[in-house]
Design an enzyme around this catalytic site. Structure first.
Site, PDB file in Angstrom:
ATOM      1  N   CYS A 181       9.421 -37.391 -48.840  1.00  0.00           N
ATOM      2  CA  CYS A 181       8.525 -36.407 -49.450  1.00  0.00           C
ATOM      3  C   CYS A 181       8.578 -35.084 -48.702  1.00  0.00           C
ATOM      4  O   CYS A 181       8.311 -34.030 -49.281  1.00  0.00           O
ATOM      5  CB  CYS A 181       7.097 -36.928 -49.496  1.00  0.00           C
ATOM      6  SG  CYS A 181       6.437 -37.318 -47.878  1.00  0.00           S
ATOM      7  N   HIS A 208       1.837 -37.870 -45.797  1.00  0.00           N
ATOM      8  CA  HIS A 208       2.553 -37.611 -47.038  1.00  0.00           C
ATOM      9  C   HIS A 208       2.549 -36.111 -47.304  1.00  0.00           C
ATOM     10  O   HIS A 208       1.601 -35.411 -46.942  1.00  0.00           O
ATOM     11  CB  HIS A 208       1.845 -38.354 -48.184  1.00  0.00           C
ATOM     12  CG  HIS A 208       2.455 -38.121 -49.535  1.00  0.00           C
ATOM     13  ND1 HIS A 208       3.775 -38.347 -49.812  1.00  0.00           N
ATOM     14  CD2 HIS A 208       1.906 -37.668 -50.697  1.00  0.00           C
ATOM     15  CE1 HIS A 208       4.011 -38.061 -51.088  1.00  0.00           C
ATOM     16  NE2 HIS A 208       2.898 -37.641 -51.635  1.00  0.00           N
TER      17      HIS A 208
END
Length: 951
Positions: A367, A769
């Protein structure tokens, strides 16, 4: 009726005239009932013998006037309807003159009218009749071609039956693909029938139904077979409305390849001129619809100037739809946007169809790359430059980025897997499938692209290479560059790489000895500015006194990312830390160590530890004040006094002296990248903890730029300047300048508008994330930004930090209402619409989700491409793709449609017996803890399983 009468054969309609006249005469006699029974049998027999249109029409007229002659009983009436459908299928016109054609059409209308009466009187006969109709048109018998006259029946089928009929047709396992293709082709042929109504409605409904169950092979075959015929129907006013509706749907839904559109392109100009010659109101209206359709297709498939130039010339007087309208039309029409009529497990492919944007599949904790790539892709001018590069035969990283950008722009897939680019761009010290710092990745990527282009230029031109490496002419060259840049900002300088042109700026560092007043000046190039958080003590002790405690800024390092000029620029960056060993890569490619002994008593660390252990967030700034990016930028540029442990070695004094250090931006970049230094080193746990303070993001940012205009300024040569800061001392204790001192010069304020925000969700750099918010911002920026920009000019840090509200609140609110749905949220595979309010409120709603990397675009800049260029062929604003890229995308789009079709068929077979489970797209089933999977922000920390999703 069986043997004929005199000279009349048994097929002569005159016999039916005689019978009808006789029936009128004896209607009052009881014996007429026997005749009715006889005629019921004869009518069925006659229809089974496939009468010609005149006889069949006369029979239907008789049966219409005397319904008692219609076959009675469910079985017989059903047989009669089915045989009548078969009879119509055998109809053929006997002549080609207008009078003969009119008579033929009226005869067919008479027959279909009788069927409608029967269906109305006995509804049970309707469905079997339609099944018979489908059996006729789906038959693969090449020796028999059913008549187009069958189109006359369509208008009599109730429209409310569309949904049920189409669903049963498209999901019936007994209907083979070949039969469906044949039937659909023949239905499209029906568009030629002059008086048919609703044919286009049924054709479009069937096309959508097939798309909903992902039977793309049929759709591709039928479209390529019939698109020219449908276009040809536009020449005939009587059938034009239906033909245009079907043509529009076929073209707009065929989005994986330009093949269908290019079949009709050669015929467009002739038709347009014909419409213009007509001068009729109806022709003008149709021309406007056709022009809109053509613009949509040229937008979607730019890159064919030789094909589109004549069309653009022909329709130049017609209104052109806006880009927003074109995107909306295309997104609503795509095959993948048709809702499925199957169970919920075959849910429609959303995302791409809704927003028009493509997600990036997470390849295992990637990510950090996905969020950066999406931010770069949404940097409109950079994307257009990358897509316009001619890189054929080159296997460079830029070529791979161009390939990735092309797929993000044109793929039909909801999300694309960037495997090749990931392997090519991953820093060698990044461990695969583990979380990394997106800012570090971004620096490495831009540096690699810059170095690669420099190397390629050096190899291609020895002369250019010599001029770059020649240090003697460096000073003069830099002055010339600065002058050219100032005089002609849109031309760009040949020696500068694309990364320099888009993201490159220059910083000037000046150190003034407070004893002898001698000055030392250095210049360095940067691609991003790393902004440290203001220490709490600097806020509490604002006043005329200078602070002389060296620990003030031990944990808040000023850091700039520079473009390197040698292979050593690929020095591992994974030890970049804000606290306890902050290393900065300088532009000689050497690593300068700014490290200080980690201060374990630091307020930030202790509070962070406390906040982390308790599972909550403890902002360092007490009260309602929220830091803004403007404050951090002010702090970055504020003068700093070097004293105490940080004294400066002055060569003139030949001793350590108190000194003042100032940093000024002397050349602003097109795209300003700001990294908020949120990670500070925790010596106890040996990890980089995160500063969770909320930072407000101004939509418009004013950057103070002091361009080098004075001939006395010490200008160093280009991008190969040595920046010697090691002699400043171990610690960089930045002290705020006394508020009473005056600025001699006022730098020019350059306006920037917010383009993208990369957000980190989690409590440390090793976990969590990344996702990003972004919007399209072109050179001039969104409308309405200029007028409000003056309210956001930089003021002194004290004033800004102590104000009770964000200075840009009004502007944000106004702009947010002006431009709805312009912001996108890119979260790996998922792309959704969002708003600027969501961007601003993310940290207050999710305390561990904080803005980390910001992209600002220079406002009113003319360095970008002119999308209204003379040729007018960059219809969608992006440059046309090269043929090999377009071919690769087309090939992949076909493959994707085949994959979807195969998947849908497999699921359809399993749907009856198996229950369906659904996971959000783009996440692996076994995500490691604290990964980029559904658990999002670094392993939860108090959120429920559902709540741990970022949204």
């Amino acid at each position: 009726l069986q043997r004929g009468y005199g000279e009349l054969s048994n097929r002569d309609p005159a016999i039916l005239d005689y019978i009808q006249a006789g029936l009128r005469l004896i209607m009052s006699c009881p014996s007429v009932l026997e005749l009715f029974e006889l005629l019921q049998v004869e009518a069925l027999r006659l229809v089974c013998e496939r009468p010609a249109p005149p006889l069949c029409a006369r029979l239907c007229q008789l049966l219409g006037d005397f319904p008692q002659c219609l076959p009675r009983g469910r079985k017989l009436s059903l047989a009669f309807c089915q045989q009548l459908v078969r009879s119509i299928a055998h109809f053929q016109s006997q002549g080609s003159r207008e009078a003969e054609l009119r008579l033929y059409v009226s005869q067919v209308t008479q027959v279909s009218g009788l069927l409608r009466s029967v269906w109305k009187a006995e509804p049970d006969t309707l469905l079997p009749s339609l099944q018979e109709l489908f059996a006729v048109i789906s038959a693969a018998d090449t020796s028999f071609e059913p008549s187009v006259a069958l189109a006359s029946l369509v208008q009599h089928i109730p429209l409310q039956m569309i949904t049920v009929l189409i669903r049963s047709l498209t999901t019936d396992p007994n209907v083979k693909d070949a039969s469906m293709t044949q039937a659909l082709c023949r239905m499209i042929d029906w568009l030629s029938w002059p008086l048919a109504q609703h044919v286009e409605t049924w054709v479009i409904a069937l096309l959508k139904g097939l798309a909903a169950v992902q039977k793309f092979t049929i759709l591709i075959d039928v479209t390529l077979l019939k698109i020219e015929l449908v276009f040809n129907r536009l020449w005939f006013p009587l059938v034009r409305p239906g033909a245009l509706a079907v043509l529009s749907h076929m073209l707009l839904s065929f989005q994986h390849s330009p093949e269908a559109f290019h079949l009709i392109v050669p015929h467009v100009v002739g038709l347009v001129h014909s419409f213009k010659r007509d001068g009729l109101p109806s022709s003008t209206a149709f021309l406007m619809q056709l022009t809109e359709l053509i613009h949509c297709m040229m937008y979607h498939y730019s890159g064919f100037p030789e094909l589109y130039e004549p069309i653009l010339e022909a329709v130049k007087d017609m209104p052109k739809p806006t880009e927003e309208k074109i995107k909306l039309i295309l997104s609503q029409s795509a095959w993948t946007s048709q809702s499925s009529s199957l169970p919920s497990c075959l849910s429609r492919l959303s995302g791409k169809s809704e927003t028009g944007k493509t997600g990036l599949i997470n390849l295992g904790n990637t990510c950090y790359m996905n969020s950066v790539i999406q931010a770069l892709f949404m940097a409109t001018d950079f994307r257009r430059h990358v897509l316009s590069l001619n890189l054929n035969g080159c296997n460079s990283l830029m070529r791979k980025l161009q390939h990735l950008f092309a797929f993000l722009a044109h793929t039909q897939r909801e999300a694309y897997a960037p495997r090749i680019f990931f392997e090519a761009s991953r820093p060698p010290w990044f461990t695969p499938r583990s979380q990394q710092d997106c800012s570090e990745y971004l620096r490495f990527l831009l540096d690699r692209l810059h170095e690669e282009e420099r190397t390629l230029k050096a190899l291609s031109s020895a002369k250019t290479s010599e001029s770059i490496m020649n240090e003697e002419s460096g000073t003069q060259e830099a002055v010339q560059k600065a002058q050219v840049f100032a005089e002609a900002p849109c031309m760009g300088i040949e020696e500068r790489t694309l990364i320099e042109k888009m993201f490159g700026g220059k910083l000037k560092t000046t150190i003034c000895c407070l004893n002898c007043k001698s000055m030392s000046q250095k210049e360095e190039a940067f691609t991003d500015l790393s902004l440290a958080f203001c220490p709490p003590t600097s806020l509490e002790n604002i006043g005329p006194k200078c602070m002389e405690h060296s620990e003030v800024k031990d944990d808040y390092m000023v850091q700039t990312s520079t473009l390197t000029t040698s292979a050593a620029g690929e020095t591992p960056l994974n030890n970049l830390e804000v606290n306890g060993g902050c290393d900065t890569i300088m532009n000689e490619g050497t690593t300068k160590d700014f490290s200080a002994e980690p201060n374990s008593e630091n307020v930030t660390n202790s509070e962070l530890n406390k906040g982390h252990n308790n599972g909550d967030v403890s902002p360092r700034l007490v009260g309602k004040n929220t830091l803004s990016v403007t404050d951090l930028l002010n702090y970055f540029l504020a003068p700093e006094i070097l004293s105490g442990d940080n004294k400066y070695y002055c060569e003139k004094c030949a001793s350590l002296q108190n000194a003042e250090k100032t940093m000024q931006i002397i050349e602003e970049p097109e795209y300003l990248i700001l990294t908020l230094l949120r990670f500070s080193y925790d010596p106890k746990c040996h990890i980089r903890r995160k500063i969770l303070d909320n930072v407000s993001l101004p939509l418009v940012l004013e950057l103070p730029v002091k361009r080098t205009t004075s001939p006395l300024a010490v200008v160093s040569g280009g991008w190969s300047v040595g920046v010697e800061i090691s002699d400043i001392g171990e610690n960089l204790a930045k002290k705020l300048k006394p508020s009473g001192s005056d600025e001699v010069t006022c730098p020019q304020l350059v306006s920037y508008v917010l383009s993208s925000v990369v957000v980190h969700s989690g409590v440390s750099s090793e976990s969590g994330h990344y996702y990003s918010y972004a919007r399209n911002v072109t050179g001039s920026g969104p409308s309405g930004l200029c007028s409000q920009s003056t309210a956001l000019s930089l003021v002194s840090p004290q004033d800004k930090l102590l104000t009770g509200e964000s200075p840009c609140t009004v502007v944000e609110n106004e702009l947010d209402t002006e431009m709805p749905r312009e912001w996108f949220l890119f979260n790996d595979s998922r792309v959704t619409f969002t708003s600027f309010q969501s961007v601003q409120k993310i940290t207050s709603r999710f305390p561990k989700d904080t803005a980390y990397v910001l992209f600002y675009k220079k406002q009113n800049s003319t360095c970008g491409f002119n999308t209204n260029s003379a040729n007018g062929l960059w219809v969608n604003g992006d440059p046309p793709l090269q043929k090999d890229l377009m071919d690769a995308i087309t090939k992949d789009n076909k493959l994707y449609l085949q994959e979807q079709e195969l998947s849908a068929r497999t699921q359809a077979l399993q749907a009856a017996s198996a229950s369906c489970s659904f996971r959000p797209n783009g996440f692996d089933d076994n995500d490691p803890p604290g990964s980029c999977g559904p658990t999002g922000g670094g392993g939860g920390g108090g959120f429920s399983t559902v709540g741990r999703l970022v949204f």
